[in-house]
Design a protein around this motif. Structure first.
Motif, PDB file in Angstrom:
ATOM      1  N   SER A 367      73.588  37.312  28.186  1.00 18.67           N
ATOM      2  CA  SER A 367      73.224  38.142  27.028  1.00 18.67           C
ATOM      3  C   SER A 367      71.789  37.879  26.550  1.00 18.67           C
ATOM      4  CB  SER A 367      74.218  37.922  25.886  1.00 18.67           C
ATOM      5  OG  SER A 367      74.242  36.566  25.533  1.00 18.67           O
ATOM      6  N   LEU A 370      69.295  40.785  26.464  1.00 19.44           N
ATOM      7  CA  LEU A 370      69.209  41.712  25.327  1.00 19.44           C
ATOM      8  C   LEU A 370      68.061  41.322  24.397  1.00 19.44           C
ATOM      9  CD1 LEU A 370      72.981  42.180  24.431  1.00 19.44           C
ATOM     10  CD2 LEU A 370      71.483  43.841  25.542  1.00 19.44           C
ATOM     11  N   GLN A 371      67.829  40.021  24.324  1.00 15.31           N
ATOM     12  CA  GLN A 371      66.740  39.486  23.505  1.00 15.31           C
ATOM     13  C   GLN A 371      65.399  39.817  24.154  1.00 15.31           C
ATOM     14  OE1 GLN A 371      67.302  36.711  20.890  1.00 15.31           O
ATOM     15  NE2 GLN A 371      65.223  37.341  20.375  1.00 15.31           N
ATOM     16  N   THR A 374      65.304  44.278  25.037  1.00 11.19           N
ATOM     17  CA  THR A 374      66.286  45.022  24.245  1.00 11.19           C
ATOM     18  C   THR A 374      66.269  46.503  24.626  1.00 11.19           C
ATOM     19  OG1 THR A 374      65.761  43.500  22.459  1.00 11.19           O
ATOM     20  CG2 THR A 374      67.134  45.394  21.894  1.00 11.19           C
ATOM     21  N   CYS A 393      76.536  42.196  18.970  1.00 10.89           N
ATOM     22  CA  CYS A 393      75.215  42.799  19.216  1.00 10.89           C
ATOM     23  C   CYS A 393      74.629  43.422  17.960  1.00 10.89           C
ATOM     24  CB  CYS A 393      75.319  43.837  20.324  1.00 10.89           C
ATOM     25  SG  CYS A 393      75.824  43.118  21.888  1.00 10.89           S
ATOM     26  N   TYR A 396      70.779  43.496  17.269  1.00  9.81           N
ATOM     27  CA  TYR A 396      69.992  44.466  18.046  1.00  9.81           C
ATOM     28  C   TYR A 396      70.209  45.870  17.496  1.00  9.81           C
ATOM     29  CZ  TYR A 396      70.024  40.419  21.053  1.00  9.81           C
ATOM     30  OH  TYR A 396      69.919  39.149  21.522  1.00  9.81           O
ATOM     31  N   LYS A 399      68.169  46.626  14.680  1.00 17.85           N
ATOM     32  CA  LYS A 399      66.772  46.941  15.025  1.00 17.85           C
ATOM     33  C   LYS A 399      66.655  48.293  15.732  1.00 17.85           C
ATOM     34  CE  LYS A 399      65.665  42.249  16.071  1.00 17.85           C
ATOM     35  NZ  LYS A 399      65.372  41.466  17.267  1.00 17.85           N
ATOM     36  N   MET A 401      68.976  49.638  18.263  1.00 17.83           N
ATOM     37  CA  MET A 401      69.731  49.872  19.493  1.00 17.83           C
ATOM     38  C   MET A 401      71.047  50.595  19.164  1.00 17.83           C
ATOM     39  SD  MET A 401      71.232  47.090  22.206  1.00 17.83           S
ATOM     40  CE  MET A 401      72.706  46.768  21.235  1.00 17.83           C
TER      41      MET A 401
END
Ligand code: ZN
Length: 414
Positions: A367, A370-371, A374, A393, A396, A399, A401
């Motif tokens: 995972s 994802l960082q 993204t 999640c 994200y 932000k 997503m």
């Protein structure tokens, strides 16, 4: 069976040759065969088609892949998930209550994996024996206190167990009954090994749920059968066994827990069973037309999701996937979704990270991806864990997503 794959020419239950195919998912590699880049050229694919028996209404795959290809090297170890652990504790309790206690009685589990169900049986005072063809998992389970034989269950093995350990008060088969081609051999084994007052318990995904929620992605080579009750009744009876109860359980989006005993066993047939039989009649689960309509709906989902992903790509959006379960691979392969549409897939299992999805060759990562990169959209392939995945999640999502849930109809969660 010696061949890698055989055509299933006769119904697994009633032996009728009248199998009508209703869903063709194409040629696909085994859904759990994650692979390294160097093995791409050697990848093998087998037909994945679903049929219904016109005589008894049993839904089954039109081809059967050799179990050694599918199960001998199985890496899935179930006890890692606390949700599963709790589920199996409740399961053992349910069986023990049904038979009036398991103290000192023998509990045999077919397809016992790492002993996830037998451990709670041990806690209830039962003697336990696991049967699982995955050699490495059987060895590990035995080392950790749940004796497990690396074998396939059948009549011959049942007789050996009976001789060495005596009759079993409970025989369980979780998400394994639907995996086995030769069910006659299983029931012969159960009939031989089960004590007079014993119960045989199967847990398997419910065909009605599959139809209702369009779970075509639970179709893969391991699942050679799709379980409804009515076709099973005469089949069990032909082996001296009687289904007396059925319960709805949560696992895999919705499963059945089916209880059977010897034909003359002491367990009364329940109202629940009668209600279930009625429900199957009402939903016409034995009619080919029901499944033709289902296949049409699946093709509608295919059109919709692939269009959605192509449009996102055209707009320059980046899409990643979350969860690399077997069912995700059926969906990706059937819909023709590869790395050009889904850049990478995040999965929490270290066994899958660093490998690629079978057939579609999308890289599987941890995972942390994802960082680092993204995506704009996250396609949730492990839909049965959609809630916890979305929660995990959330940073994200905050932000910008967005989540895509593919079934029962593709939708973007903003
Ligand atoms: Zn049949």
């Amino acid at each position: 069976m010696d061949e890698k794959v055989i055509q299933n020419t006769h119904c697994r239950l009633c032996k009728s040759p009248k199998l009508t195919q209703f869903l063709d998912l194409g040629d696909q590699p085994p859904a759990n065969a994650f692979l390294a880049e160097k093995d791409f050229a050697r990848e093998e694919k087998f037909p994945l088609r679903v049929a219904i028996c016109e005589m008894c209404g049993f839904v089954q795959l039109a081809h059967v892949v050799h179990p050694d290809i599918l199960f001998r090297a199985y890496v899935y170890v179930s006890s890692t998930s606390p949700i599963f652990v709790r589920h199996f504790e409740g399961y053992a309790q349910d069986v023990a209550e049904t038979v009036g206690g398991m103290k000192d009685a023998l509990a045999v589990d077919i397809g016992s994996n790492d002993g996830i169900l037998l451990r709670p049986f041990q806690a209830l005072g039962a003697r336990v024996l696991g049967i699982d063809p995955a050699v490495a998992i059987a060895e590990k389970a035995t080392e950790e206190g749940v004796e497990t034989w690396p074998e396939y269950f059948g009549e011959e093995l049942a007789k050996r167990i009976l001789k060495e350990r005596g009759a079993a008060k409970s025989i369980t088969a979780n998400n394994v009954f639907a995996h086995i081609h030769d069910l006659d051999n299983i029931l012969k084994g159960v009939e031989a090994l089960l004590s007079d007052d014993g119960v045989f318990v199967i847990e398997a995904p419910d065909l009605i749920v599959l139809l209702r929620d369009k779970l075509f992605d639970t179709v893969y080579h391991e699942h050679v059968s799709y379980i409804s009750i009515r076709p099973l009744l005469p089949f069990f009876s032909s082996h001296g066994l009687r289904i007396f109860d059925v319960k709805d359980v949560e696992s895999h989006g919705g499963s059945l827990r089916i209880f059977a005993c010897h034909e003359k066993g002491r367990y009364a047939t329940t109202e629940r069973l009668a209600a279930r039989i009625k429900k199957e009649e009402d939903l016409r689960t034995q009619e080919p037309e029901t499944y033709q309509a289902f296949a049409k709906e699946v093709d509608g989902i295919k059109t919709e999701l692939t269009r959605m992903l192509c449009d996102l790509r055209k707009d320059g959006k980046r899409v990643a996937g979350y969860g690399a379960p077997a069912k995700g691979n059926t969906l990706l392969n059937y819909f023709g979704i590869g790395p050009e549409l889904v850049e990478y897939i995040v999965d929490d299992s270290p066994f899958k990270q660093g490998l690629f999805t079978p057939g579609t060759h999308i890289p599987v990562t941890s995972s942390s991806a994802l960082q680092e990169k993204t995506p704009d959209h996250l396609l949730i392939l492990a839909w049965n864990y959609a809630e916890p995945i979305m929660k995990k999640c959330e940073p994200y999502h905050a932000k910008g997503m967005q989540f895509i849930v593919p079934l029962p109809s593709p939708r973007i969660v903003e």
